[in-house]
Design a protein around this motif. Structure first.
Motif, PDB file in Angstrom:
ATOM      1  N   MET A   1       0.843  -1.196   0.000  1.00 23.37           N
ATOM      2  CA  MET A   1       0.000   0.000   0.000  1.00 23.37           C
ATOM      3  C   MET A   1       0.879   1.247   0.000  1.00 23.37           C
ATOM      4  N   THR A   2       0.640   2.163  -0.954  1.00 23.03           N
ATOM      5  CA  THR A   2       1.411   3.397  -0.977  1.00 23.03           C
ATOM      6  C   THR A   2       0.845   4.389   0.029  1.00 23.03           C
ATOM      7  N   LEU A   3       1.693   5.307   0.454  1.00 24.84           N
ATOM      8  CA  LEU A   3       1.287   6.300   1.440  1.00 24.84           C
ATOM      9  C   LEU A   3       0.403   7.359   0.790  1.00 24.84           C
ATOM     10  N   THR A   4      -0.487   7.912   1.591  1.00 26.86           N
ATOM     11  CA  THR A   4      -1.386   8.976   1.150  1.00 26.86           C
ATOM     12  C   THR A   4      -1.004  10.260   1.868  1.00 26.86           C
ATOM     13  N   PHE A   5      -0.825  11.329   1.103  1.00 24.66           N
ATOM     14  CA  PHE A   5      -0.460  12.621   1.679  1.00 24.66           C
ATOM     15  C   PHE A   5      -1.554  13.644   1.396  1.00 24.66           C
ATOM     16  N   HIS A   6      -1.880  14.418   2.432  1.00 24.94           N
ATOM     17  CA  HIS A   6      -2.812  15.533   2.323  1.00 24.94           C
ATOM     18  C   HIS A   6      -2.086  16.803   2.744  1.00 24.94           C
ATOM     19  N   TRP A   7      -2.494  17.923   2.191  1.00 25.25           N
ATOM     20  CA  TRP A   7      -1.969  19.218   2.602  1.00 25.25           C
ATOM     21  C   TRP A   7      -3.027  19.920   3.446  1.00 25.25           C
ATOM     22  N   PHE A   8      -2.877  21.207   3.680  1.00 29.44           N
ATOM     23  CA  PHE A   8      -3.727  21.947   4.614  1.00 29.44           C
ATOM     24  C   PHE A   8      -4.077  23.296   4.006  1.00 29.44           C
ATOM     25  N   LEU A   9      -5.324  23.711   4.195  1.00 25.60           N
ATOM     26  CA  LEU A   9      -5.786  25.016   3.712  1.00 25.60           C
ATOM     27  C   LEU A   9      -5.953  25.955   4.903  1.00 25.60           C
ATOM     28  N   PRO A  10      -5.096  26.972   5.031  1.00 24.96           N
ATOM     29  CA  PRO A  10      -5.157  27.879   6.187  1.00 24.96           C
ATOM     30  C   PRO A  10      -6.251  28.927   6.016  1.00 24.96           C
ATOM     31  N   THR A  11      -7.468  28.567   6.339  1.00 22.03           N
ATOM     32  CA  THR A  11      -8.600  29.463   6.128  1.00 22.03           C
ATOM     33  C   THR A  11      -8.694  30.548   7.195  1.00 22.03           C
ATOM     34  N   TYR A  12      -7.657  30.692   8.011  1.00 24.75           N
ATOM     35  CA  TYR A  12      -7.550  31.775   8.983  1.00 24.75           C
ATOM     36  C   TYR A  12      -6.433  32.738   8.580  1.00 24.75           C
ATOM     37  N   GLY A  13      -5.787  32.508   7.444  1.00 23.43           N
ATOM     38  CA  GLY A  13      -4.680  33.337   6.994  1.00 23.43           C
ATOM     39  C   GLY A  13      -3.366  32.584   7.072  1.00 23.43           C
ATOM     40  N   ASP A  14      -2.375  33.110   6.407  1.00 21.55           N
ATOM     41  CA  ASP A  14      -1.076  32.440   6.300  1.00 21.55           C
ATOM     42  C   ASP A  14       0.018  33.459   6.562  1.00 21.55           C
ATOM     43  N   SER A  15       1.247  32.979   6.701  1.00 20.91           N
ATOM     44  CA  SER A  15       2.334  33.883   7.040  1.00 20.91           C
ATOM     45  C   SER A  15       3.665  33.192   6.838  1.00 20.91           C
ATOM     46  N   ARG A  16       4.731  33.984   6.782  1.00 19.47           N
ATOM     47  CA  ARG A  16       6.092  33.448   6.822  1.00 19.47           C
ATOM     48  C   ARG A  16       6.517  33.156   8.262  1.00 19.47           C
ATOM     49  N   HIS A  17       5.643  33.444   9.195  1.00 21.79           N
ATOM     50  CA  HIS A  17       5.859  33.123  10.602  1.00 21.79           C
ATOM     51  C   HIS A  17       4.740  32.191  11.047  1.00 21.79           C
ATOM     52  N   ILE A  18       4.858  31.643  12.250  1.00 25.64           N
ATOM     53  CA  ILE A  18       3.807  30.787  12.784  1.00 25.64           C
ATOM     54  C   ILE A  18       2.563  31.630  13.041  1.00 25.64           C
ATOM     55  N   VAL A  19       1.453  31.197  12.502  1.00 24.91           N
ATOM     56  CA  VAL A  19       0.188  31.887  12.754  1.00 24.91           C
ATOM     57  C   VAL A  19      -0.417  31.264  14.000  1.00 24.91           C
ATOM     58  N   GLY A  20      -0.273  31.951  15.119  1.00 23.67           N
ATOM     59  CA  GLY A  20      -0.743  31.407  16.381  1.00 23.67           C
ATOM     60  C   GLY A  20      -2.243  31.472  16.506  1.00 23.67           C
ATOM     61  N   GLY A  21      -2.738  30.814  17.550  1.00 27.34           N
ATOM     62  CA  GLY A  21      -4.166  30.814  17.817  1.00 27.34           C
ATOM     63  C   GLY A  21      -4.780  29.485  17.434  1.00 27.34           C
ATOM     64  N   GLY A  22      -6.088  29.517  17.217  1.00 23.52           N
ATOM     65  CA  GLY A  22      -6.797  28.300  16.866  1.00 23.52           C
ATOM     66  C   GLY A  22      -7.177  27.485  18.085  1.00 23.52           C
ATOM     67  N   HIS A  23      -8.126  26.571  17.888  1.00 25.27           N
ATOM     68  CA  HIS A  23      -8.583  25.666  18.946  1.00 25.27           C
ATOM     69  C   HIS A  23      -8.941  26.442  20.222  1.00 25.27           C
ATOM     70  N   GLY A  24      -9.808  27.429  20.047  1.00 22.14           N
ATOM     71  CA  GLY A  24     -10.295  28.177  21.196  1.00 22.14           C
ATOM     72  C   GLY A  24      -9.574  29.476  21.458  1.00 22.14           C
ATOM     73  N   LEU A  25      -8.533  29.777  20.646  1.00 19.64           N
ATOM     74  CA  LEU A  25      -7.788  31.026  20.823  1.00 19.64           C
ATOM     75  C   LEU A  25      -8.078  31.971  19.672  1.00 19.64           C
ATOM     76  N   THR A  26      -7.732  33.232  19.869  1.00 23.12           N
ATOM     77  CA  THR A  26      -7.912  34.224  18.831  1.00 23.12           C
ATOM     78  C   THR A  26      -6.876  34.027  17.736  1.00 23.12           C
ATOM     79  N   THR A  27      -7.303  33.997  16.488  1.00 26.77           N
ATOM     80  CA  THR A  27      -6.367  33.873  15.383  1.00 26.77           C
ATOM     81  C   THR A  27      -5.434  35.075  15.358  1.00 26.77           C
ATOM     82  N   GLY A  28      -4.184  34.832  14.943  1.00 30.10           N
ATOM     83  CA  GLY A  28      -3.209  35.909  14.878  1.00 30.10           C
ATOM     84  C   GLY A  28      -2.566  36.178  16.215  1.00 30.10           C
TER      85      GLY A  28
END
Length: 397
Positions: A1-28
Motif C-alpha cells: 500500500m502506498t502512502l497517502t499525503f494531504h496538505w492543509f488550507l489555512p482558512t484563517y490566513g497564512d504567514s512566513r511566521h507561525i500563525v498562532g491561535g486556533g482551537h479556542g484562541l484568537t487567530t493571529g
C-alpha cells in the motif's frame, strides 16, 4: 500500500511566521498573516494537486472560515484534489449533515472527505451554544455518526438516544462514494467511538513511541468491533536541501516568538479539556527554550505548539531525513499524513519536490494522477506584502 499525503488550507490566513491561535484562541496570536482569499487558497489547492497530495484538510472553529463553504469555492477551480472538511457534530443536525455530504459528493464528483471534530475547548463550545461536557459530546458524536451512516445505507431511521433523536429519517439520494470518516481523540471516551465509526483514526504528531501506543490502543478496540481502520498523523513540516537549512528556518520561526506571547497563548491552551491538546503541551512545557531543546524526538520539533493550538509539532530536516521519519511512522502503522508549513504555498513545494520523489524511489508513494509526471504547473507565489494573491490559472485539461 502506498502512502497517502494531504496538505492543509489555512482558512484563517497564512504567514512566513507561525500563525498562532486556533482551537479556542484568537487567530493571529503570533505572526502576521496573508489574507485567506479564494485566490490565495486556490493557489495552495492547485499546488497541492499538481504535486501529488490526495486531499487538503480545512479546519473548523470560530477562529477560521467555515470549511464547507470555503472548500465549495475551490471545487470548480481544481480537478482531482479532495477536500477533508472538518465539522462538529452537535452544531448541525445529523440528517442535515448527511444531506450536505451527499450534495457535496454529487456536485464535486466524489471529492469529499469528512473530519469529525468532537470539540475539546469547552469555552468555545459554549460560544456556539453547546453546553455538554466532553464525555457527553463524545457520546453525542457516536449517536450522530450512527444516524448518518444509517441514512447513507438507505435505511429509514427511527432513533432516540441521550442526545440525538430522529423519526422517519430517510435520504432522498445516497452519496457516491460514501465519504470516509476521519476522526481523532486521545481520551478514554474517544477510543470506542473511533473504533465503531471511524474509517481513519488521526493523531497529532507525537514522538513515535507515543504514537505506537495510541495505535495499539485503537487497534485493540477496533478488533473488538471486528473493524479494520486506517491510521494517519497530522504534522507540520520544514524540509530543505540540507538539515542546516531546515533548522535555520525553524530557528527563524522561533526567533519570531517572544516569551510574553508564548505565555499568553499557553494560558489559553491550558484551559482546554482535550487530552490530545494536553499531550501536545507536555512536549514543550510552555517554555520558549533553545531551538534544539524543543526537538522532542529525532527531527520532531515542538516549537509550533508554543503559540498554536492543535497540531504543534513539525518534522524538521533534510529531505532525506524527513523521508526517513515518515518511513519510521509508516512502520508503526500510519498510512495517511496530513501536512502543513509556513507559508503553506511555498512549503508545499519544498516537500512535494524534495521529499515525495525520495519516497517514490523507495516504493512508498506514487502520484495519485494516473500516468502523471508531476505536471509542473506554474502557480504564482503570493506577494509578501500581505495583499490578496491573484487567482491561480486553471489546470489545463
Amino acid at each position: 500500500m502506498t502512502l497517502t499525503f494531504h496538505w492543509f488550507l489555512p482558512t484563517y490566513g497564512d504567514s512566513r511566521h507561525i500563525v498562532g491561535g486556533g482551537h479556542g484562541l484568537t487567530t493571529g496570536s503570533a505572526g502576521g498573516t496573508r489574507p485567506a482569499t479564494v485566490g490565495y487558497l486556490t493557489q495552495i489547492a492547485l499546488a497541492a494537486e499538481q504535486l501529488g497530495f490526495v486531499g487538503a484538510l480545512t479546519p473548523t472553529g470560530a477562529w477560521c472560515e467555515d470549511a464547507w463553504l470555503a472548500t465549495s469555492f475551490l471545487v470548480e477551480r481544481t480537478e482531482r484534489l479532495k477536500f477533508l472538511v472538518a465539522f462538529r457534530p452537535g452544531l448541525i443536525a445529523p440528517a442535515l449533515a448527511a444531506q450536505m455530504a451527499t450534495t457535496y459528493q454529487w456536485h464535486s464528483g466524489g471529492r469529499l472527505l469528512l473530519n469529525v471534530v468532537t470539540g475539546g475547548e469547552q469555552h468555545e463550545q459554549h460560544a456556539y451554544g453547546d453546553f455538554l461536557t466532553k464525555d457527553e459530546r463524545y457520546a453525542r458524536t457516536g449517536e450522530f455518526l450512527h444516524i448518518v451512516r444509517s441514512l447513507w445505507r438507505g435505511e429509514t431511521v427511527d432513533f432516540e438516544g441521550d442526545h440525538e433523536r430522529i423519526v422517519g429519517g430517510k435520504a432522498a439520494r445516497l452519496p457516491e462514494p460514501v465519504p470516509p470518516i476521519y476522526f481523532g481523540g486521545s481520551s478514554a471516551a474517544a477510543g470506542p467511538i473511533a473504533a465503531r465509526q471511524a474509517d481513519v483514526y488521526l493523531t497529532w504528531g507525537e514522538p513515535p513511541a507515543q504514537v505506537a501506543e495510541k495505535i495499539a490502543w485503537i487497534r485493540s478496540l477496533a478488533d473488538q468491533e471486528r473493524r479494520a481502520l486506517r491510521y494517519g498523523i497530522r504534522l507540520h513540516v520544514i524540509s530543505r536541501d540540507t538539515s542546516e537549512e531546515a533548522w535555520a528556518v525553524a530557528g527563524r520561526l522561533l526567533d519570531g516568538l517572544d516569551q510574553e506571547t508564548v505565555d499568553r497563548v499557553q494560558q489559553g491552551l491550558r484551559r482546554s479539556d482535550s487530552v490530545g491538546q494536553q499531550r501536545m503541551l507536555d512536549l514543550h512545557g510552555g517554555e520558549r527554550s533553545g531551538l534544539r531543546e524543543l526537538e522532542v524526538a529525532p527531527n520532531l520539533w515542538a516549537g509550533v505548539g508554543l503559540v498554536r493550538g492543535g497540531a504543534g509539532t513539525a518534522l524538521v530536516g533534510s529531505h532525506t531525513e524527513v523521508a526517513d521519519r515518515i518511513e519510521e511512522y509508516h512502520r508503526l502503522g500510519l498510512d495517511e499524513f496530513i501536512l502543513s508549513g509556513y507559508p503553506h504555498l511555498e512549503e508545499a513545494y519544498w516537500f512535494g519536490e524534495g521529499v515525495l520523489p525520495i519516497l517514490e524511489r523507495r516504493g512508498l508513494w506514487r502520484h495519485p494522477a494516473p500516468g502523471s509526471d508531476g505536471g509542473r504547473i506554474a502557480v504564482p507565489f503570493a506577494p509578501t506584502t500581505g495583499q490578496p494573491a491573484a487567482p491561480a490559472p486553471a489546470v489545463p485539461r
